[in-house]
Design an enzyme around this catalytic site. Structure first.
Site, PDB file in Angstrom:
ATOM      1  N   HIS A 112     106.533  14.714  15.295  1.00  0.00           N
ATOM      2  CA  HIS A 112     105.915  14.154  16.487  1.00  0.00           C
ATOM      3  C   HIS A 112     104.468  14.619  16.533  1.00  0.00           C
ATOM      4  O   HIS A 112     104.098  15.632  15.930  1.00  0.00           O
ATOM      5  CB  HIS A 112     106.650  14.624  17.747  1.00  0.00           C
ATOM      6  CG  HIS A 112     108.030  14.057  17.886  1.00  0.00           C
ATOM      7  ND1 HIS A 112     108.274  12.702  17.971  1.00  0.00           N
ATOM      8  CD2 HIS A 112     109.256  14.658  17.975  1.00  0.00           C
ATOM      9  CE1 HIS A 112     109.573  12.484  18.101  1.00  0.00           C
ATOM     10  NE2 HIS A 112     110.196  13.663  18.090  1.00  0.00           N
ATOM     11  N   CYS A 155     102.857  10.220  15.624  1.00  0.00           N
ATOM     12  CA  CYS A 155     102.127   9.437  16.620  1.00  0.00           C
ATOM     13  C   CYS A 155     100.732  10.014  16.828  1.00  0.00           C
ATOM     14  O   CYS A 155     100.516  11.215  16.714  1.00  0.00           O
ATOM     15  CB  CYS A 155     102.874   9.429  17.950  1.00  0.00           C
ATOM     16  SG  CYS A 155     104.385   8.454  17.923  1.00  0.00           S
TER      17      CYS A 155
END
Length: 268
Positions: A112, A155
């Site tokens: 992430h 991301c």
């Protein structure tokens, strides 16, 4: 406290003592021009940082990557579900285990993240610039003038791209064909973020000067990306003197191209 780090070479990954036999029918390799290509004949090193926690499908992508790197003759080190505070240390350990025979380093980050940062398994944040700096020419002399590739699967924010309709509909498609909002671009900067660009007070910017020279000699032989790699090679060689001490710079290229761009002029 457990570090959550698993630094284990992939079983069956190649080593310098375990080379695949070369079939007798294999043609002799072409002589490599070392001014044009990186020497990729030495051991190839790769590091996989994979956060599987709260990332469904992580195990599958990890297995795909393992096979891909094995097929490409990489020696792989893994770091699975590390805490944020342990990520840089794991990368430093991987870096410090290299010797001068290593020809390249590929770092894969599956985690992430947000713009300019990634998260460990505990959501602790690590700055991507710190990751990149771990392998720069100051911190990692072993890899000076050798390719250092970073693939970041994380991301970079919260926005979602709905795309832009092209105005054309596929013959049997149930939905309009789309393109991403931004694609087919190639961006070149004369310096890294935060750094100055150099310009001769008489001749103008050094990047444009060298670009013109390279295009004149090679535009009919190489595609756009390779032309700017050549420009960058010449820029990296140069010393700049805004003061007494010599300064250096490097271009930065960002590409979303989907085809090669050739600048040669068609014959009339």
């Amino acid at each position: 406290m457990s570090t959550g780090v698993d630094s284990v070479p992939i079983p069956g990954s190649p080593t310098s003592d375990n080379k695949a036999p070369t079939p007798s029918s294999t043609p002799a390799p072409q002589v490599q021009d070392q001014d044009e290509e990186y020497d990729m004949s030495g051991p190839r090193k790769a590091f996989i940082l994979c956060v599987k926690k709260t990332r469904p499908g992580a195990e599958t992508e990890l297995n795909i990557l393992r096979k891909c790197l094995k097929d490409l003759n990489f020696q792989v080190t893994e770091c699975i579900d590390p805490l944020g505070e342990d990520i840089l240390g794991s990368l430093e350990e991987y870096r410090d285990g290299m010797n001068s025979k290593v020809c390249c380093s590929f770092v894969y980050i599956l985690a992430h993240g947000n713009e300019g940062e990634i998260n460990g398994s505990d959501d602790d944040v690590v700055d991507l610039e710190d990751v990149f700096d771990t392998f720069n020419n100051k911190e990692c002399a072993i890899l000076q003038s050798k390719p250092k590739v970073f693939i970041v699967q994380a991301c970079r924010g919260d926005k979602k791209d709905a795309g832009v309709q092209t105005g054309f509909r596929a013959m049997a498609a149930s939905e309009p064909e789309k393109l991403p909002t931004s694609s087919d671009s190639f961006i070149v900067y004369p310096a890294r973020p935060g750094y100055v660009a150099y310009r001769d007070r008489i001749k103008g910017s050094h990047m444009i000067q060298i670009m013109a020279e390279v295009f004149e000699k090679l535009a009919d032989k190489k595609h756009l990306y390779d032309l700017f790699v050549k420009v960058n090679r010449e820029m990296v060689k140069k010393n700049f003197h805004p003061g007494v001490e010599a300064m250096k710079t490097t271009l930065v290229m960002e590409s979303t191209l989907t085809k090669s761009v050739y600048l040669k002029v068609p014959k009339q």
